[in-house]
Design a protein around this motif. Structure first.
Motif, PDB file in Angstrom:
ATOM      1  N   ARG A 125     -18.794  11.995  56.198  1.00  0.00           N
ATOM      2  CA  ARG A 125     -19.939  12.206  57.090  1.00  0.00           C
ATOM      3  C   ARG A 125     -20.741  13.426  56.637  1.00  0.00           C
ATOM      4  O   ARG A 125     -21.967  13.403  56.609  1.00  0.00           O
TER       5      ARG A 125
ATOM      6  N   ARG B 277     -33.032  11.329  63.374  1.00  0.00           N
ATOM      7  CA  ARG B 277     -32.603   9.978  63.748  1.00  0.00           C
ATOM      8  C   ARG B 277     -31.497   9.493  62.822  1.00  0.00           C
ATOM      9  O   ARG B 277     -30.472   8.963  63.273  1.00  0.00           O
ATOM     10  N   ARG B 278     -31.660   9.719  61.528  1.00  0.00           N
ATOM     11  CA  ARG B 278     -30.657   9.257  60.559  1.00  0.00           C
ATOM     12  C   ARG B 278     -29.367  10.078  60.639  1.00  0.00           C
ATOM     13  O   ARG B 278     -28.271   9.538  60.445  1.00  0.00           O
TER      14      ARG B 278
ATOM     15  N   ASP C  23     -28.175  11.343  63.339  1.00  0.00           N
ATOM     16  CA  ASP C  23     -27.481  10.794  64.517  1.00  0.00           C
ATOM     17  C   ASP C  23     -26.737   9.514  64.162  1.00  0.00           C
ATOM     18  O   ASP C  23     -25.617   9.287  64.621  1.00  0.00           O
ATOM     19  N   ILE C  24     -27.361   8.664  63.352  1.00  0.00           N
ATOM     20  CA  ILE C  24     -26.701   7.421  62.916  1.00  0.00           C
ATOM     21  C   ILE C  24     -25.432   7.748  62.138  1.00  0.00           C
ATOM     22  O   ILE C  24     -24.383   7.131  62.338  1.00  0.00           O
ATOM     23  N   VAL C  25     -25.518   8.745  61.240  1.00  0.00           N
ATOM     24  CA  VAL C  25     -24.340   9.130  60.439  1.00  0.00           C
ATOM     25  C   VAL C  25     -23.247   9.673  61.344  1.00  0.00           C
ATOM     26  O   VAL C  25     -22.064   9.340  61.189  1.00  0.00           O
TER      27      VAL C  25
ATOM     28  N   GLU D  58     -22.663   8.978  64.463  1.00  0.00           N
ATOM     29  CA  GLU D  58     -22.109   7.922  65.311  1.00  0.00           C
ATOM     30  C   GLU D  58     -21.391   6.836  64.517  1.00  0.00           C
ATOM     31  O   GLU D  58     -20.691   6.008  65.108  1.00  0.00           O
ATOM     32  N   ALA D  59     -21.551   6.828  63.211  1.00  0.00           N
ATOM     33  CA  ALA D  59     -20.962   5.781  62.369  1.00  0.00           C
ATOM     34  C   ALA D  59     -19.440   5.884  62.381  1.00  0.00           C
ATOM     35  O   ALA D  59     -18.870   6.971  62.370  1.00  0.00           O
TER      36      ALA D  59
ATOM     37  N   HIS E 114     -21.550   1.003  58.802  1.00  0.00           N
ATOM     38  CA  HIS E 114     -22.518   1.559  59.749  1.00  0.00           C
ATOM     39  C   HIS E 114     -23.471   2.538  59.069  1.00  0.00           C
ATOM     40  O   HIS E 114     -24.546   2.824  59.609  1.00  0.00           O
ATOM     41  N   LEU E 115     -23.103   3.059  57.925  1.00  0.00           N
ATOM     42  CA  LEU E 115     -23.957   4.031  57.224  1.00  0.00           C
ATOM     43  C   LEU E 115     -25.163   3.379  56.556  1.00  0.00           C
ATOM     44  O   LEU E 115     -26.117   4.065  56.222  1.00  0.00           O
TER      45      LEU E 115
ATOM     46  N   ALA F  77     -27.551   1.658  57.671  1.00  0.00           N
ATOM     47  CA  ALA F  77     -28.800   1.871  58.412  1.00  0.00           C
ATOM     48  C   ALA F  77     -29.343   3.275  58.181  1.00  0.00           C
ATOM     49  O   ALA F  77     -30.555   3.482  58.159  1.00  0.00           O
ATOM     50  N   ALA F  78     -28.468   4.249  57.983  1.00  0.00           N
ATOM     51  CA  ALA F  78     -28.906   5.631  57.778  1.00  0.00           C
ATOM     52  C   ALA F  78     -29.566   5.824  56.417  1.00  0.00           C
ATOM     53  O   ALA F  78     -30.440   6.679  56.260  1.00  0.00           O
TER      54      ALA F  78
END
Length: 165
Positions: free
Chosen positions: A46, A69-70, A72-74, A76-77, A82-83, A85-86
């Motif tokens: 992460r 935003r990205r 946050d995606i990392v 929450e992954a 899931h990564l 999308a980031a």
């Protein structure tokens, strides 16, 4: 003008080889990503992902809102899948670049084959040297020694680093 047309097939062939090498590298990266998709993320991974995004922000590919935003995606992954999308629309993160392949034993096998191929020429040169034909000895022996020296150097050398990186 004729030189330009003579060089065109060579340039096309070189470009085609470059495309093939790039496609091969891209395929390895995609395969690494696919293998890693179901694997859970570690805190270190992460952190590396956030560092990658920070670097993309520093060079101007992301604005501040997009960076947050990205990130946050990392955070929450849960898995590597899931990564995706980031990092969508960005260069492949270093997390997924494959490690260079170590030099294999096949280089040493090729070296042994080169020695076996050069041995008859070297021995013929030695026979000529014994019987006083130095020129013939040089013609047979020196290229064989050079061949062995070059292949030995090639076999012991580490794999070259990619020029693209």
């Amino acid at each position: 003008m004729s030189d330009r047309y003579n060089d065109r097939p060579k340039a096309d062939l070189a470009r085609l080889a470059g495309y093939a090498a790039a496609a091969s590298q891209e395929a390895r990266v995609v395969a690494a990503r696919r293998r890693m998709q179901p694997v859970r993320l570690t805190d270190e991974e992460r952190r590396l992902g956030i560092d990658e995004l920070s670097e993309q922000f520093a060079i101007g590919r992301l604005d501040e809102d997009e960076l947050h935003r990205r990130v946050d995606i990392v955070n929450e992954a849960v898995t590597h899948g899931h990564l995706q999308a980031a990092f969508e629309g960005l260069p492949t993160p270093a997390l997924y670049t494959p490690k260079p392949r170590p030099v294999g034993r096949w280089r040493w096998a090729a070296f042994v084959g080169a020695v076996w191929m050069a041995l008859p020429f070297f021995l013929t040169g030695l026979v000529f040297l014994v019987f006083g034909r130095e020129i013939a000895a040089a013609i047979f022996g020196l290229p064989a020694l050079a061949w062995v020296a070059v292949t030995w150097r090639w076999a012991k050398a580490p794999a070259r680093k990619s020029r693209r990186s």
